[in-house]
Design a protein around this motif. Structure first.
Motif, PDB file in Angstrom:
ATOM      1  N   GLY A 248       0.851  -1.178  -0.093  1.00 51.74           N
ATOM      2  CA  GLY A 248      -0.008   0.068  -0.079  1.00 51.74           C
ATOM      3  C   GLY A 248       0.700   1.379  -0.170  1.00 51.74           C
ATOM      4  O   GLY A 248       0.233   2.272  -0.482  1.00 51.74           O
ATOM      5  N   LEU A 249       2.037   1.010   0.491  1.00 46.27           N
ATOM      6  CA  LEU A 249       2.851   2.564   0.660  1.00 46.27           C
ATOM      7  C   LEU A 249       3.777   2.620  -0.636  1.00 46.27           C
ATOM      8  O   LEU A 249       4.478   3.559  -0.890  1.00 46.27           O
ATOM      9  CB  LEU A 249       3.620   2.413   1.783  1.00 46.27           C
ATOM     10  N   MET A 272       1.642  -6.867  -8.010  1.00 44.68           N
ATOM     11  CA  MET A 272       1.714  -6.829  -9.474  1.00 44.68           C
ATOM     12  C   MET A 272       1.721  -8.315 -10.184  1.00 44.68           C
ATOM     13  O   MET A 272       1.818  -9.300  -9.615  1.00 44.68           O
ATOM     14  CB  MET A 272       3.248  -6.261  -9.979  1.00 44.68           C
ATOM     15  N   THR A 273       1.435  -8.061 -11.276  1.00 40.49           N
ATOM     16  CA  THR A 273       1.100  -9.520 -12.159  1.00 40.49           C
ATOM     17  C   THR A 273       2.450  -9.969 -12.541  1.00 40.49           C
ATOM     18  O   THR A 273       3.794  -9.316 -12.270  1.00 40.49           O
ATOM     19  CB  THR A 273       0.619  -9.209 -13.596  1.00 40.49           C
ATOM     20  N   SER A 504      -8.015  -4.319   5.028  1.00 36.59           N
ATOM     21  CA  SER A 504      -7.944  -5.021   3.789  1.00 36.59           C
ATOM     22  C   SER A 504      -9.389  -5.563   3.089  1.00 36.59           C
ATOM     23  O   SER A 504      -9.206  -6.108   1.889  1.00 36.59           O
ATOM     24  CB  SER A 504      -6.765  -6.283   3.910  1.00 36.59           C
ATOM     25  N   ASP A 505     -10.211  -5.678   4.194  1.00 36.76           N
ATOM     26  CA  ASP A 505     -11.577  -6.194   3.706  1.00 36.76           C
ATOM     27  C   ASP A 505     -12.373  -5.101   2.692  1.00 36.76           C
ATOM     28  O   ASP A 505     -12.878  -5.316   1.631  1.00 36.76           O
ATOM     29  CB  ASP A 505     -12.397  -6.282   4.770  1.00 36.76           C
ATOM     30  N   ARG A 506     -12.172  -3.829   2.889  1.00 34.38           N
ATOM     31  CA  ARG A 506     -12.630  -2.689   2.231  1.00 34.38           C
ATOM     32  C   ARG A 506     -11.970  -2.450   1.033  1.00 34.38           C
ATOM     33  O   ARG A 506     -12.489  -2.114   0.004  1.00 34.38           O
ATOM     34  CB  ARG A 506     -12.790  -1.509   3.204  1.00 34.38           C
ATOM     35  N   LEU A 507     -10.503  -2.496   0.985  1.00 31.79           N
ATOM     36  CA  LEU A 507      -9.784  -2.164  -0.192  1.00 31.79           C
ATOM     37  C   LEU A 507      -9.554  -3.327  -1.000  1.00 31.79           C
ATOM     38  O   LEU A 507      -8.277  -3.913  -0.912  1.00 31.79           O
ATOM     39  CB  LEU A 507      -8.420  -1.339   0.389  1.00 31.79           C
ATOM     40  N   LYS A 509     -10.259  -3.552  -4.529  1.00 32.13           N
ATOM     41  CA  LYS A 509     -10.191  -3.270  -5.942  1.00 32.13           C
ATOM     42  C   LYS A 509      -8.830  -2.415  -6.195  1.00 32.13           C
ATOM     43  O   LYS A 509      -8.487  -1.743  -5.388  1.00 32.13           O
ATOM     44  CB  LYS A 509     -11.294  -2.618  -6.516  1.00 32.13           C
ATOM     45  N   LYS A 510      -8.216  -2.949  -7.527  1.00 31.67           N
ATOM     46  CA  LYS A 510      -7.074  -1.780  -7.803  1.00 31.67           C
ATOM     47  C   LYS A 510      -7.463  -0.375  -7.833  1.00 31.67           C
ATOM     48  O   LYS A 510      -8.552  -0.211  -8.490  1.00 31.67           O
ATOM     49  CB  LYS A 510      -6.562  -2.354  -9.193  1.00 31.67           C
TER      50      LYS A 510
END
Length: 729
Positions: A248-249, A272-273, A504-507, A509-510
C-alpha cells in the motif's frame, strides 16, 4: 575430452544442490547464473547453475545430463548468487528454494528473459547527415531526428509510428543502454531546513559501506533526504533501491520518485502481475530502471550498478518473511550493502530496538531529525481513562465529543483500531456459546457486512448462524469491536459527515485506496476508520484528531515485542495528525491524539505519553538487557506441526537430544506447545534456542539442521527453522 559437472540449485525442500553432467553441445556456453532445464526424479525442473562447470572425476555413473540451456547470458550476477548462498546458510533454508526466490514467476517457468524493447535511442552519424538533406514534407521523420539531436533519449519520450521504423531501418537511429541516457531532475527540489541540511551533510559523509539510522519524527522530511541521496547516485550513473514495508505504500513512493526523477523508476511487489514483475526485474538488471521501489523481495533484485539502498520504516515487522524462506529483508540489505561497499539508510520515526542498539554500539551512525518541516511539534498522546465510562460500541463519550469538536472546527478525525471485522466474538447471551474456529485455538470474527464468520488465522469461513448451535436460542450478541463496528457507530452518530473505513476487507479493488486518499485530501472524507494501513507514510492535510480505540491488548501480549510494537504503532498513527494547515487552506484546529485505555498508569504508556517513543525505547532496552532478550541475545526457533497432536512435541524432543551435544554457549528450551497450539487444523509446538553469541548459535544450526531430516519423526511432521524470529507466536 574430459567430462564436466555443474552444481544446480533445484526448487526442492532439500538442504543440498545437485550435480549434472554438461552435454558437449553446451560446453563453453554454460555459466554461473544461467537457468537450465534438468531431470529430477520423474519431473523436469528449471534450475539455476550456481557456479561455472568443473571437470568431473573418473566415476560419472549415476549423474544425469542438463537437458537445456535457457539463457544466452548469465541472468544472475555472482554478487546476487553469493548473497543467496549466504542467506541459505544463515537462515538455514534449502538452497534451491532460496535461489528460486531470486526469480519472478515468468522466469521460474522458463520463459525468455528479454525486455520488450531497448530503453533508449540515439542519432547515428548517417542520421545526422540525413537530417540536413530531408525534404520538408518529411515532417514526422525530421521531428524525430531533431529530438535526438541533443543526445540519447528514452524511447518512451519519442513519437511512435512509421517515422521511427524508417529511421531504425535506415540506420539513422540506434538503440543505447539505459546507462547512456542523460539524467535530469523533473522538478526543482524544495529548500531544506537547517536541520535537514545538517542531516544531509552527515549522510554525504558516507564513504563506501555505511549504515545510517535516520531517526526523524513524523513529518520531519526524511523522504526529501532519501530523494537527495538518490539524486546524487543517479547523477553518477548508478542505481538505487528503496524498500517499503507494504504494498500500500509503494504507489505513493513511486509517484513521488517519478515526480522528482521522471523516467526510470520501477515498482516491484507481489501485488503486480508476473509479467509486470518480470519487466521490472529485467529493467533493474539492465540498468533501465534507475530506481526500484519494492517490498521485501526486491532486496534480491539483480542490479547493473547498485550504489544506494534506502529502507523506509525500517522497524516494520513486514520486512521479515513469516512463511517458507524466513529472511529479514532489512538484515539482508545490510549484508548486501556491506559486500558491495555502498551506503544504506535506515529511516524511521520509531526505530527497532535492534537498530537503536547497533547505533549505541557504533555499528550504525545515528542521525536525528527532531522537528517537523514548518508544521510545529508532533502532538502529544493523551490517555482517556475508560474505567467507569459508558462505552458506545467501544467509543467513550469524551472521545465522541472530541470528534464533534474537531469536525465543527473544520478538521478531520481518524479512529484507529488494528482489528478487522465487526466484532472479534459472537456470543450466545443465553448459554454462553462462543463461535469457535474448528481448525484453530481461536474465535471466529464476525464480519456483519458479509454475513460471515471468518477466522483471521487460517481463513476458514462460514455463514453467520441465525440461532445458537448449542441451545437454539436466537439471542446472539457481538462482543468487542472491529473496524466495521466502529464505522457503523460513527455513521450513526455523525450521519451528515462522510465516514470511510480503511482495511484489507474494504480495499479489494485496484486503485480504490488511491481514490479514497484523494477524498481525504480534498476534504470530502471527514472521518477515517482504519487499521495500520493508515498508520504510516500518509500525509493528511486536514487531520487534526487521532483517536486510538485501545492499546490495552498489547500491554499484556504474550510476545516480548508486543509493547515495542504498540509504541511504534501509536507513535506512527499519532504522527498523522497536525501535519498541515487544514483542508483546502482552512486553518485546522490544534492537533490532538487520544488513547482510550483501562490502564492509564501502566509504566510503558506513561513513558510513551510523557517522553514519546525515545523514552519508551530506553525503558524497553533496559528491560531487554536485564532479561537477556534481543538485541542482547540471539534467537532461533525450531517449529513443528502435524495433524497428529502428539507428534510435534515428540519430534522436538528428539531434535533436542540431537542438538544438545553441540549446544556449547547456546541455551535450549524444552519443547513446548506454540502460543496458539492449534492453527489451520495442525497442532504446533516449538523449541527455542538462545545465545549471547551469534556465532555459537550459527555453529549449532550448521552442525544439526541438515541432520534433522534423519530423525524417525521428521517425515511425519512439517518442521522449519526461524533464525531471528520476528515473534514467538
Amino acid at each position: 575430452m574430459s567430462l564436466e559437472l555443474v552444481a544446480v540449485a533445484v526448487p526442492v525442500p532439500l538442504y543440498k544442490t545437485f550435480d549434472y553432467l554438461v552435454p558437449s553441445r553446451l560446453r563453453g556456453r554454460l555459466q554461473a547464473g544461467m537457468r537450465v532445464k534438468v531431470p529430477f526424479g520423474r519431473r523436469h525442473l528449471v534450475g539455476i547453475a550456481l557456479e561455472a562447470p568443473r571437470e568431473a572425476g573418473m566415476d560419472t555413473d549415476g549423474y544425469r545430463h542438463v537437458e537445456e540451456l535457457l539463457d544466452e547470458e548469465a541472468l544472475l550476477t555472482r554478487e546476487v548468487l553469493g548473497l543467496a548462498r549466504w542467506a541459505a546458510d544463515y537462515y538455514r533454508h534449502p538452497p534451491g528454494e532460496v535461489a528460486w526466490a531470486l526469480l519472478p514467476g515468468n522466469l521460474r517457468r522458463g520463459q525468455p528473459a528479454r525486455l520488450p524493447e531497448d530503453p533508449g535511442l540515439q542519432l547515428t552519424r548517417s542520421g545526422a547527415a540525413a537530417l540536413g538533406e530531408l525534404p520538408s514534407r518529411k515532417k514526422a521523420l525530421r521531428s524525430l531526428l531533431q529530438a535526438l539531436g541533443p543526445g540519447p533519449q528514452p524511447r518512451s519520450a519519442l513519437p511512435r509510428g512509421p517515422a521511427l521504423a524508417t529511421a531504425l531501418e535506415s540506420g539513422w537511429v540506434e538503440p543505447v543502454p539505459a546507462t547512456a541516457l542523460p539524467f535530469a531532475l523533473a522538478e526543482t527540489p524544495p529548500e531544506l531546513t537547517p536541520e535537514q541540511g545538517a542531516a544531509l551533510a552527515m549522510l554525504q559523509e558516507a564513504a563506501g559501506f555505511d549504515v545510517a539510522l535516520l531517526q526523524g519524527v513524523t513529518g520531519s522530511g526524511k523522504t526529501e533526504l532519501y530523494l537527495r541521496r538518490v539524486a546524487e547516485v543517479l547523477e553518477r550513473g548508478g542505481q538505487a533501491l528503496v524498500l517499503a514495508p507494504e504494498i500500500g505504500l509503494t504507489p505513493q513512493l513511486v509517484a513521488r520518485l517519478q515526480q522528482r526523477f521522471g523516467e526510470g523508476v520501477a515498482a516491484f511487489h507481489s501485488g503486480m502481475t508476473d509479467t509486470e514483475r518480470t519487466k521490472s526485474w529485467l529493467r533493474a538488471r539492465s540498468g533501465a530502471a534507475r530506481v526500484v521501489v519494492g517490498t521485501r523481495s526486491a532486496v534480491f533484485l539483480p542490479f547493473a550498478r547498485l550504489e544506494l539502498i534506502v529502507i523506509d520504516e525500517e522497524h516494520d515487522p513486514s520486512y521479515k518473511q513469516q512463511e517458507g524462506f524466513r529472511y529479514s529483508a532489512r538484515d539482508v540489505a545490510v549484508l548486501r550493502a556491506q559486500r558491495l561497499g555502498i551506503p544504506l539508510i535506515l529511516g524511521s520515526a520509531t526505530p527497532a530496538l535492534e537498530s537503536l542498539h547497533n547505533a549505541r554500539t557504533g555499528r550504525y551512525r545515528r542521525i536525528e531529525l527532531a522537528a517537523r518541516v514548518g508544521r510545529g511539534a508532533p502532538p502529544q498522546v493523551r490517555a482517556l481513562d475508560l474505567r467507569g465510562q459508558l462505552l458506545q460500541h467501544g467509543l467513550s463519550t469524551p472521545l465522541l465529543d472530541k470528534v464533534q469538536q474537531h469536525l465543527d472546527a473544520g478538521g478531520q478525525a481518524l479512529l484507529f483500531i488494528n482489528r478487522r471485522g465487526y466484532a472479534p466474538m459472537l456470543v450466545c447471551h443465553d448459554c454462553g456459546w462462543i463461535a469457535p474456529c474448528t481448525h484453530c485455538d481461536a474465535r471466529m470474527t464476525l464480519h456483519r457486512g458479509r454475513r460471515r464468520l471468518i477466522c483471521h488465522h487460517c481463513g476458514m469461513q462460514q455463514p453467520t448462524p441465525s440461532s445458537c448451535p448449542s441451545c437454539g436460542c436466537k439471542n446472539l450478541q457481538p462482543v468487542g469491536e472491529g473496524t466495521e463496528r466502529i464505522e457503523d457507530a460513527l455513521r450513526n452518530r455523525f450521519p451528515m459527515v462522510r465516514t470511510e473505513r480503511f482495511d484489507s476487507d474494504r480495499l479489494t479493488k485496484k486503485g480504490e485506496l488511491e481514490q479514497l486518499l484523494a477524498g481525504i485530501h480534498n476534504g470530502d472524507i471527514r472521518i477515517l476508520v482504519g487499521t495500520q494501513i493508515l498508520a504510516k507514510g500518509h500525509d493528511f492535510p486536514g487531520l487534526s484528531l487521532v483517536g486510538i480505540v485501545s492499546a490495552d491488548q498489547a500491554l499484556y501480549g504474550a510476545d516480548f515485542r508486543a509493547v515495542e510494537r504498540m509504541g511504534q504503532l501509536v507513535t506512527q498513527v499519532a504522527g498523522r495528525a497536525g501535519r498541515s494547515a487544514g483542508i483546502q487552506g482552512d486553518v485546522a484546529p490544534p492537533a490532538e491524539v487520544l488513547l482510550q485505555t483501562h490502564e492509564p498508569e501502566h509504566p510503558a504508556l506513561q513513558q510513551l505519553m510523557q517522553g514519546g517513543y525515545p523514552a519508551l525505547a530506553e525503558l524497553l532496552l533496559a528491560e531487554r538487557e536485564a532479561t537477556g532478550l534481543p538485541p542482547y541475545s540471539h534467537l532461533a526457533l525450531l517449529r513443528a506441526e502435524s495433524t497428529d497432536a502428539g507428534l510435534p512435541l515428540r519430534f522436538l524432543a528428539a531434535a533436542r537430544e540431537l542438538l544438545e551435544p553441540h549446544a556449547e554457549g547456546v541455551m535450549l528450551s524444552d519443547p513446548v506447545p506454540a502460543l496458539m497450539e492449534k492453527r489451520g487444523g495442525f497442532t504446533r509446538a516449538q523449541l527455542l534456542m538462545q545465545s549471547g553469541s551469534r556465532a555459537a548459535l550459527q555453529k549449532l544450526l550448521a552442525a544439526c539442521v541438515t541432520r534433522l531430516d534423519g530423525l524417525p519423526e521428521a517425515r511425519k511432521v512439517r518442521w522449519s527453522v526461524d533464525v531471528d524470529p520476528a515473534d514467538l507466536f
